[in-house]
Scaffold this motif. Sequence first.
Motif, PDB file in Angstrom:
ATOM      1  N   TYR A 118       0.913  -1.221   0.078  1.00 31.71           N
ATOM      2  CA  TYR A 118       0.126   0.083   0.092  1.00 31.71           C
ATOM      3  C   TYR A 118       0.818   1.176   0.099  1.00 31.71           C
ATOM      4  CZ  TYR A 118      -4.234  -2.818   0.772  1.00 31.71           C
ATOM      5  OH  TYR A 118      -5.103  -3.648   0.748  1.00 31.71           O
ATOM      6  N   ARG A 204      -2.831  -0.344   6.412  1.00 31.60           N
ATOM      7  CA  ARG A 204      -2.342  -0.185   5.382  1.00 31.60           C
ATOM      8  C   ARG A 204      -1.111   1.025   5.740  1.00 31.60           C
ATOM      9  NH1 ARG A 204      -7.438   0.597   1.176  1.00 31.60           N
ATOM     10  NH2 ARG A 204      -8.216  -1.264   1.271  1.00 31.60           N
ATOM     11  N   VAL A 290      -8.595   0.304  -3.076  1.00 34.07           N
ATOM     12  CA  VAL A 290      -7.145   0.057  -2.937  1.00 34.07           C
ATOM     13  C   VAL A 290      -6.296   1.293  -3.110  1.00 34.07           C
ATOM     14  CG1 VAL A 290      -7.546  -2.381  -3.429  1.00 34.07           C
ATOM     15  CG2 VAL A 290      -6.875  -0.806  -5.402  1.00 34.07           C
TER      16      VAL A 290
END
Length: 290
Positions: A118, A204, A290
Amino acid sequence: MSTPQPPMPQTAAPNWQAAPGASYPAYTSPIPVKRTHLGNALASEWTKIRSVRSTMWTLGVFVVLVVGIGLAAAALVSANAGEGELAGENPLSFGFFGLLLGIMCVITLGVLTTASEYGTGMIRTTMTACPTRGRVLTAKAIVFFVVAFSVTLASAVLVALADVALLSDAREPSSSEWLKGTVGVSFYIALIGLLSLVVGSVIRHSAGAITIMIGLVLAPLVIALFMFSESLEDLRQALFEYSIPNQLSVFYSQSLTDTGPSGWDPLWIMLGVTAAAFAGAYVLLEKRDV
Protein backbone atom coordinates in the motif's frame (compact mmCIF):
# COMPACT_ATOMS: atom_id res chain seq x y z
CA MET A 1 -25.04 30.03 -59.44
CA SER A 2 -22.79 27.07 -58.60
CA THR A 3 -23.05 23.78 -60.38
CA PRO A 4 -23.72 20.76 -58.07
CA GLN A 5 -20.74 18.42 -57.78
CA PRO A 6 -21.15 14.76 -58.68
CA PRO A 7 -21.01 12.31 -55.73
CA MET A 8 -17.61 10.85 -54.89
CA PRO A 9 -17.19 7.19 -55.87
CA GLN A 10 -17.32 4.71 -52.96
CA THR A 11 -14.03 2.90 -52.31
CA ALA A 12 -13.74 -0.49 -50.75
CA ALA A 13 -12.69 -0.53 -47.10
CA PRO A 14 -9.19 -1.85 -46.48
CA ASN A 15 -8.88 -5.34 -45.14
CA TRP A 16 -8.17 -4.20 -41.60
CA GLN A 17 -11.48 -2.27 -41.54
CA ALA A 18 -13.60 -5.03 -43.00
CA ALA A 19 -16.30 -6.43 -40.76
CA PRO A 20 -15.51 -9.89 -39.40
CA GLY A 21 -17.26 -12.69 -41.16
CA ALA A 22 -16.65 -15.94 -42.91
CA SER A 23 -13.81 -14.39 -44.93
CA TYR A 24 -12.24 -12.79 -41.83
CA PRO A 25 -12.32 -15.22 -38.89
CA ALA A 26 -11.90 -13.92 -35.32
CA TYR A 27 -8.33 -13.44 -34.09
CA THR A 28 -6.94 -16.18 -31.84
CA SER A 29 -4.03 -15.32 -29.56
CA PRO A 30 -1.06 -17.68 -29.70
CA ILE A 31 -0.59 -17.14 -25.94
CA PRO A 32 -2.36 -19.89 -23.99
CA VAL A 33 -5.20 -18.58 -21.81
CA LYS A 34 -6.11 -20.52 -18.70
CA ARG A 35 -8.33 -19.96 -15.72
CA THR A 36 -6.41 -18.58 -12.74
CA HIS A 37 -6.59 -20.18 -9.30
CA LEU A 38 -5.12 -19.93 -5.81
CA GLY A 39 -1.93 -21.64 -6.94
CA ASN A 40 -1.15 -18.73 -9.25
CA ALA A 41 -1.59 -16.25 -6.38
CA LEU A 42 0.62 -18.41 -4.15
CA ALA A 43 3.37 -18.45 -6.77
CA SER A 44 3.15 -14.68 -7.10
CA GLU A 45 3.33 -14.07 -3.34
CA TRP A 46 6.21 -16.53 -2.94
CA THR A 47 8.13 -14.63 -5.61
CA LYS A 48 7.51 -11.37 -3.76
CA ILE A 49 8.44 -12.53 -0.27
CA ARG A 50 11.68 -14.21 -1.33
CA SER A 51 12.85 -11.40 -3.62
CA VAL A 52 12.63 -8.43 -1.23
CA ARG A 53 15.45 -7.49 1.13
CA SER A 54 13.19 -7.06 4.15
CA THR A 55 12.57 -10.81 4.27
CA MET A 56 16.24 -11.69 4.47
CA TRP A 57 17.00 -8.97 7.01
CA THR A 58 14.10 -9.69 9.37
CA LEU A 59 14.48 -13.47 9.25
CA GLY A 60 18.27 -13.21 9.50
CA VAL A 61 18.05 -11.05 12.62
CA PHE A 62 15.38 -13.40 13.99
CA VAL A 63 17.65 -16.44 13.67
CA VAL A 64 20.57 -14.57 15.23
CA LEU A 65 18.44 -13.48 18.21
CA VAL A 66 16.80 -16.85 18.81
CA VAL A 67 19.91 -18.97 18.40
CA GLY A 68 22.38 -16.49 19.89
CA ILE A 69 20.42 -15.57 23.01
CA GLY A 70 19.17 -19.13 23.52
CA LEU A 71 22.67 -20.57 23.46
CA ALA A 72 24.14 -17.71 25.49
CA ALA A 73 21.54 -18.12 28.25
CA ALA A 74 22.11 -21.87 28.48
CA ALA A 75 25.91 -21.48 28.46
CA LEU A 76 25.78 -18.81 31.17
CA VAL A 77 23.57 -20.92 33.42
CA SER A 78 25.68 -24.02 32.82
CA ALA A 79 28.87 -22.17 33.74
CA ASN A 80 27.49 -20.72 36.99
CA ALA A 81 25.21 -23.46 38.24
CA GLY A 82 26.38 -25.63 41.08
CA GLU A 83 26.17 -29.40 41.13
CA GLY A 84 22.59 -30.59 41.33
CA GLU A 85 21.03 -27.12 40.93
CA LEU A 86 19.66 -27.91 37.46
CA ALA A 87 18.26 -31.33 38.33
CA GLY A 88 14.63 -30.24 37.99
CA GLU A 89 15.05 -27.69 35.21
CA ASN A 90 13.65 -28.09 31.71
CA PRO A 91 16.63 -27.30 29.44
CA LEU A 92 14.30 -26.28 26.62
CA SER A 93 13.06 -23.32 28.65
CA PHE A 94 16.18 -21.27 27.96
CA GLY A 95 15.04 -20.81 24.37
CA PHE A 96 12.25 -18.57 25.72
CA PHE A 97 14.41 -15.44 25.92
CA GLY A 98 15.54 -15.46 22.31
CA LEU A 99 12.06 -16.19 20.98
CA LEU A 100 10.56 -13.36 23.04
CA LEU A 101 12.85 -10.86 21.33
CA GLY A 102 12.59 -12.60 17.96
CA ILE A 103 8.84 -12.00 17.92
CA MET A 104 9.57 -8.39 16.96
CA CYS A 105 11.20 -9.54 13.72
CA VAL A 106 8.27 -11.79 12.83
CA ILE A 107 5.84 -8.94 13.56
CA THR A 108 7.81 -6.59 11.30
CA LEU A 109 7.88 -9.04 8.40
CA GLY A 110 4.19 -9.83 8.79
CA VAL A 111 3.23 -6.16 8.60
CA LEU A 112 5.52 -5.47 5.64
CA THR A 113 4.05 -8.40 3.69
CA THR A 114 0.84 -6.42 3.22
CA ALA A 115 1.32 -2.80 4.30
CA SER A 116 4.41 -2.17 2.18
CA GLU A 117 2.41 -2.74 -1.01
CA TYR A 118 0.00 0.00 0.00
CA GLY A 119 2.90 2.34 0.70
CA THR A 120 4.50 1.82 -2.73
CA GLY A 121 1.25 1.53 -4.70
CA MET A 122 2.15 -1.99 -5.79
CA ILE A 123 -1.17 -3.20 -4.39
CA ARG A 124 -2.94 -1.71 -7.46
CA THR A 125 -0.88 -3.90 -9.76
CA THR A 126 -1.52 -6.91 -7.54
CA MET A 127 -5.28 -6.37 -7.53
CA THR A 128 -5.32 -5.77 -11.29
CA ALA A 129 -3.53 -9.05 -11.90
CA CYS A 130 -5.80 -10.84 -9.41
CA PRO A 131 -9.15 -9.02 -9.01
CA THR A 132 -10.33 -11.60 -6.46
CA ARG A 133 -9.14 -9.72 -3.38
CA GLY A 134 -9.85 -12.48 -0.90
CA ARG A 135 -7.60 -14.79 -2.89
CA VAL A 136 -4.74 -12.29 -2.65
CA LEU A 137 -5.05 -11.99 1.14
CA THR A 138 -5.34 -15.77 1.51
CA ALA A 139 -2.24 -16.35 -0.63
CA LYS A 140 -0.24 -13.81 1.39
CA ALA A 141 -1.34 -15.44 4.64
CA ILE A 142 -0.46 -18.98 3.52
CA VAL A 143 2.97 -18.07 2.13
CA PHE A 144 3.90 -15.97 5.15
CA PHE A 145 2.69 -18.56 7.66
CA VAL A 146 4.68 -21.36 6.03
CA VAL A 147 7.85 -19.23 5.91
CA ALA A 148 7.50 -17.96 9.50
CA PHE A 149 6.67 -21.40 10.89
CA SER A 150 9.52 -23.13 9.05
CA VAL A 151 12.19 -20.62 10.12
CA THR A 152 10.94 -20.57 13.73
CA LEU A 153 10.79 -24.35 13.93
CA ALA A 154 14.32 -24.77 12.56
CA SER A 155 15.68 -22.17 15.02
CA ALA A 156 13.76 -23.59 17.99
CA VAL A 157 14.90 -27.16 17.28
CA LEU A 158 18.53 -26.05 16.91
CA VAL A 159 18.44 -24.17 20.21
CA ALA A 160 16.65 -27.02 21.97
CA LEU A 161 19.20 -29.61 20.88
CA ALA A 162 22.12 -27.36 21.82
CA ASP A 163 20.65 -26.45 25.22
CA VAL A 164 20.02 -30.10 26.10
CA ALA A 165 23.64 -30.85 25.23
CA LEU A 166 24.98 -27.86 27.20
CA LEU A 167 22.84 -28.49 30.29
CA SER A 168 23.70 -32.11 30.79
CA ASP A 169 22.86 -31.88 34.52
CA ALA A 170 19.25 -30.89 33.79
CA ARG A 171 16.49 -33.46 33.47
CA GLU A 172 15.60 -35.01 30.13
CA PRO A 173 12.53 -33.28 28.58
CA SER A 174 9.47 -35.44 28.00
CA SER A 175 8.01 -35.99 24.53
CA SER A 176 5.18 -33.54 25.22
CA GLU A 177 7.68 -30.89 26.33
CA TRP A 178 9.69 -31.42 23.15
CA LEU A 179 6.50 -31.02 21.08
CA LYS A 180 5.40 -27.85 22.87
CA GLY A 181 8.89 -26.34 22.99
CA THR A 182 9.46 -26.74 19.26
CA VAL A 183 6.31 -27.28 17.14
CA GLY A 184 3.88 -25.62 19.55
CA VAL A 185 5.86 -22.45 20.10
CA SER A 186 6.58 -22.22 16.36
CA PHE A 187 2.86 -22.32 15.58
CA TYR A 188 2.21 -19.65 18.19
CA ILE A 189 4.85 -17.24 16.87
CA ALA A 190 3.77 -17.83 13.26
CA LEU A 191 0.19 -16.95 14.31
CA ILE A 192 1.43 -13.72 15.91
CA GLY A 193 3.12 -12.89 12.61
CA LEU A 194 -0.07 -13.75 10.74
CA LEU A 195 -2.04 -11.43 13.02
CA SER A 196 0.51 -8.72 12.18
CA LEU A 197 -0.07 -9.36 8.47
CA VAL A 198 -3.82 -8.91 8.97
CA VAL A 199 -3.31 -5.70 10.98
CA GLY A 200 -1.08 -4.40 8.19
CA SER A 201 -3.86 -5.10 5.69
CA VAL A 202 -6.36 -3.18 7.83
CA ILE A 203 -4.16 -0.22 8.81
CA ARG A 204 -2.36 -0.01 5.41
CA HIS A 205 0.56 1.78 7.03
CA SER A 206 3.74 -0.05 8.01
CA ALA A 207 4.85 2.10 10.95
CA GLY A 208 1.36 2.32 12.41
CA ALA A 209 0.70 -1.42 12.18
CA ILE A 210 4.10 -2.34 13.67
CA THR A 211 3.49 0.08 16.55
CA ILE A 212 0.08 -1.46 17.25
CA MET A 213 1.49 -5.00 17.27
CA ILE A 214 4.45 -4.13 19.52
CA GLY A 215 1.98 -2.44 21.87
CA LEU A 216 -0.14 -5.60 21.85
CA VAL A 217 2.90 -7.65 22.85
CA LEU A 218 4.33 -5.36 25.53
CA ALA A 219 1.59 -3.03 26.77
CA PRO A 220 -0.49 -5.49 28.88
CA LEU A 221 2.54 -6.62 30.88
CA VAL A 222 3.93 -3.10 31.31
CA ILE A 223 0.54 -1.66 32.34
CA ALA A 224 0.04 -4.45 34.88
CA LEU A 225 3.38 -3.65 36.49
CA PHE A 226 2.12 -0.18 37.44
CA MET A 227 -1.28 -1.20 38.81
CA PHE A 228 -0.81 -0.90 42.56
CA SER A 229 -4.40 -0.28 43.60
CA GLU A 230 -6.19 -3.19 45.27
CA SER A 231 -9.37 -2.35 43.37
CA LEU A 232 -7.53 -3.14 40.12
CA GLU A 233 -6.05 -6.42 41.33
CA ASP A 234 -8.35 -8.58 39.18
CA LEU A 235 -7.58 -6.56 36.05
CA ARG A 236 -3.88 -6.61 36.88
CA GLN A 237 -3.91 -10.38 37.26
CA ALA A 238 -5.78 -10.83 33.96
CA LEU A 239 -3.28 -8.63 32.11
CA PHE A 240 -0.42 -10.71 33.51
CA GLU A 241 -2.06 -14.03 32.69
CA TYR A 242 -3.03 -13.22 29.11
CA SER A 243 -0.01 -11.14 28.12
CA ILE A 244 1.93 -12.62 25.21
CA PRO A 245 5.17 -13.10 27.22
CA ASN A 246 3.28 -15.17 29.79
CA GLN A 247 1.46 -17.18 27.13
CA LEU A 248 4.79 -17.84 25.42
CA SER A 249 6.27 -19.11 28.68
CA VAL A 250 3.45 -21.66 28.99
CA PHE A 251 5.00 -23.65 26.14
CA TYR A 252 7.98 -24.27 28.42
CA SER A 253 5.87 -25.20 31.48
CA GLN A 254 7.04 -22.13 33.37
CA SER A 255 4.11 -19.73 33.39
CA LEU A 256 4.91 -16.38 34.96
CA THR A 257 1.74 -16.74 37.05
CA ASP A 258 0.18 -19.66 38.90
CA THR A 259 -3.17 -19.21 37.15
CA GLY A 260 -4.32 -18.41 33.63
CA PRO A 261 -3.70 -20.31 30.39
CA SER A 262 -1.98 -23.66 30.58
CA GLY A 263 -1.10 -26.53 28.28
CA TRP A 264 -2.06 -25.67 24.70
CA ASP A 265 -4.46 -22.87 25.69
CA PRO A 266 -2.26 -20.01 24.36
CA LEU A 267 -2.28 -21.58 20.90
CA TRP A 268 -6.09 -21.81 20.79
CA ILE A 269 -6.43 -18.23 22.08
CA MET A 270 -4.11 -16.85 19.42
CA LEU A 271 -5.78 -18.97 16.75
CA GLY A 272 -9.22 -17.56 17.64
CA VAL A 273 -7.98 -13.95 17.73
CA THR A 274 -6.19 -14.32 14.39
CA ALA A 275 -9.19 -15.97 12.72
CA ALA A 276 -11.52 -13.16 13.89
CA ALA A 277 -9.07 -10.50 12.69
CA PHE A 278 -8.67 -12.26 9.34
CA ALA A 279 -12.44 -12.32 8.82
CA GLY A 280 -12.65 -8.59 9.57
CA ALA A 281 -9.76 -7.81 7.22
CA TYR A 282 -11.41 -9.83 4.46
CA VAL A 283 -14.66 -7.85 4.77
CA LEU A 284 -12.82 -4.51 4.76
CA LEU A 285 -10.70 -5.53 1.77
CA GLU A 286 -13.82 -6.24 -0.26
CA LYS A 287 -15.48 -2.94 0.67
CA ARG A 288 -12.62 -0.41 0.51
CA ASP A 289 -10.78 0.96 -2.48
CA VAL A 290 -7.15 -0.05 -2.94
